[in-house]
Design a protein around this motif. Sequence first.
Motif, PDB file in Angstrom:
ATOM      1  N   CYS A 133      11.775  -0.766  16.077  1.00 11.59           N
ATOM      2  CA  CYS A 133      12.463  -0.907  14.982  1.00 11.59           C
ATOM      3  C   CYS A 133      11.861   0.843  14.430  1.00 11.59           C
ATOM      4  CB  CYS A 133      11.240  -2.188  13.391  1.00 11.59           C
ATOM      5  SG  CYS A 133      11.638  -3.083  14.207  1.00 11.59           S
ATOM      6  N   GLU A 140      10.286  -6.957   0.176  1.00 12.58           N
ATOM      7  CA  GLU A 140      10.513  -7.117   1.784  1.00 12.58           C
ATOM      8  C   GLU A 140      10.255  -5.555   2.208  1.00 12.58           C
ATOM      9  OE1 GLU A 140      14.359 -10.396   1.965  1.00 12.58           O
ATOM     10  OE2 GLU A 140      14.552  -8.010   0.503  1.00 12.58           O
ATOM     11  N   TYR A 173       8.450  -4.633   5.271  1.00 11.17           N
ATOM     12  CA  TYR A 173       8.837  -4.233   6.727  1.00 11.17           C
ATOM     13  C   TYR A 173       8.115  -2.977   6.950  1.00 11.17           C
ATOM     14  CZ  TYR A 173      12.306  -2.339   9.925  1.00 11.17           C
ATOM     15  OH  TYR A 173      13.380  -1.927  10.649  1.00 11.17           O
ATOM     16  N   HIS A 195       5.900  -3.898   9.253  1.00 14.07           N
ATOM     17  CA  HIS A 195       5.603  -3.909  10.517  1.00 14.07           C
ATOM     18  C   HIS A 195       6.054  -2.848  11.254  1.00 14.07           C
ATOM     19  CE1 HIS A 195       8.353  -6.440  13.938  1.00 14.07           C
ATOM     20  NE2 HIS A 195       9.297  -4.948  12.876  1.00 14.07           N
ATOM     21  N   TYR A 225      17.036  -2.036   5.493  1.00 13.54           N
ATOM     22  CA  TYR A 225      15.503  -1.281   5.169  1.00 13.54           C
ATOM     23  C   TYR A 225      16.357   0.552   5.266  1.00 13.54           C
ATOM     24  CZ  TYR A 225      11.344   2.507   5.296  1.00 13.54           C
ATOM     25  OH  TYR A 225      10.770   2.702   5.220  1.00 13.54           O
ATOM     26  N   ASP A 278      16.791  -5.456  10.329  1.00 13.11           N
ATOM     27  CA  ASP A 278      15.911  -5.440   9.182  1.00 13.11           C
ATOM     28  C   ASP A 278      16.609  -4.064   8.781  1.00 13.11           C
ATOM     29  OD1 ASP A 278      16.106  -7.608   8.180  1.00 13.11           O
ATOM     30  OD2 ASP A 278      14.019  -7.665   8.493  1.00 13.11           O
ATOM     31  N   ASP A 279      16.944  -3.128  10.420  1.00 12.41           N
ATOM     32  CA  ASP A 279      16.561  -1.557   9.892  1.00 12.41           C
ATOM     33  C   ASP A 279      17.892  -0.630   9.317  1.00 12.41           C
ATOM     34  OD1 ASP A 279      18.659  -2.532  11.792  1.00 12.41           O
ATOM     35  OD2 ASP A 279      18.788  -0.717  13.316  1.00 12.41           O
ATOM     36  N   CYS A 309      13.407  -7.382  18.896  1.00 15.47           N
ATOM     37  CA  CYS A 309      12.152  -8.139  18.041  1.00 15.47           C
ATOM     38  C   CYS A 309      12.936  -8.555  16.634  1.00 15.47           C
ATOM     39  CB  CYS A 309      11.607  -6.440  17.178  1.00 15.47           C
ATOM     40  SG  CYS A 309      10.791  -6.537  16.014  1.00 15.47           S
ATOM     41  N   GLU A 310      12.369  -9.539  15.917  1.00 15.54           N
ATOM     42  CA  GLU A 310      12.780 -11.053  15.170  1.00 15.54           C
ATOM     43  C   GLU A 310      13.329 -10.055  14.059  1.00 15.54           C
ATOM     44  OE1 GLU A 310       9.698 -12.482  12.428  1.00 15.54           O
ATOM     45  OE2 GLU A 310       8.331 -12.244  14.571  1.00 15.54           O
ATOM     46  N   HIS A 311      12.692  -8.187  13.388  1.00 13.98           N
ATOM     47  CA  HIS A 311      12.585  -8.138  12.571  1.00 13.98           C
ATOM     48  C   HIS A 311      14.329  -6.947  13.362  1.00 13.98           C
ATOM     49  CE1 HIS A 311       9.799  -9.578  10.458  1.00 13.98           C
ATOM     50  NE2 HIS A 311       9.417  -9.338  11.107  1.00 13.98           N
ATOM     51  N   GLU A 312      15.056  -6.809  14.517  1.00 17.48           N
ATOM     52  CA  GLU A 312      15.834  -5.816  14.394  1.00 17.48           C
ATOM     53  C   GLU A 312      17.003  -5.802  13.618  1.00 17.48           C
ATOM     54  OE1 GLU A 312      17.443  -6.807  18.395  1.00 17.48           O
ATOM     55  OE2 GLU A 312      16.501  -9.187  18.575  1.00 17.48           O
TER      56      GLU A 312
END
Length: 96
Positions: free
Chosen positions: A35, A21, A25, A28, A12, A8-9, A3-6
Motif C-alpha cells: 500500500c 478511516e 489507513y 495500515h 487516501y 483505499d489508496d 491487500c484487503e486495503h488495495e
Amino acid sequence: MHCEHEHDDGAYVLGALSPAERAAYERHLATCSFCREAVADISALPDLLARLDAKEFAKLLDPTLTAGDHPGASLRDMAAPAIGRGKGGRLSVYGY
C-alpha cells in the motif's frame, strides 16, 4: 501481492477518507509496503487533477466536442458519465 486495503489508496491520496478511516489507513501503511508503494505511485494525482481544464477534459471524454461546447459546465458534470459506483457504493472509474 494483494491487500484487503488495495483499493483505499486513491481515496487516501485524494483526501476522501473520513478522519477515522484516514487514521486507520495510516496505521495500515506503517505495516504494508504494498500500500505504501501504491500511495507513492499515485501521490502526484491531486496536483495533476488540479491542473486539468474542464473543457479539455470534456474533449478527452468526447473528441467530437469543440472548445465552445459545454459552456459553464463543471468538471464534475462532465466526468459523471465516466464514473460509476463500485463495491460498497464507492466511486470508481472501473465500476468495481
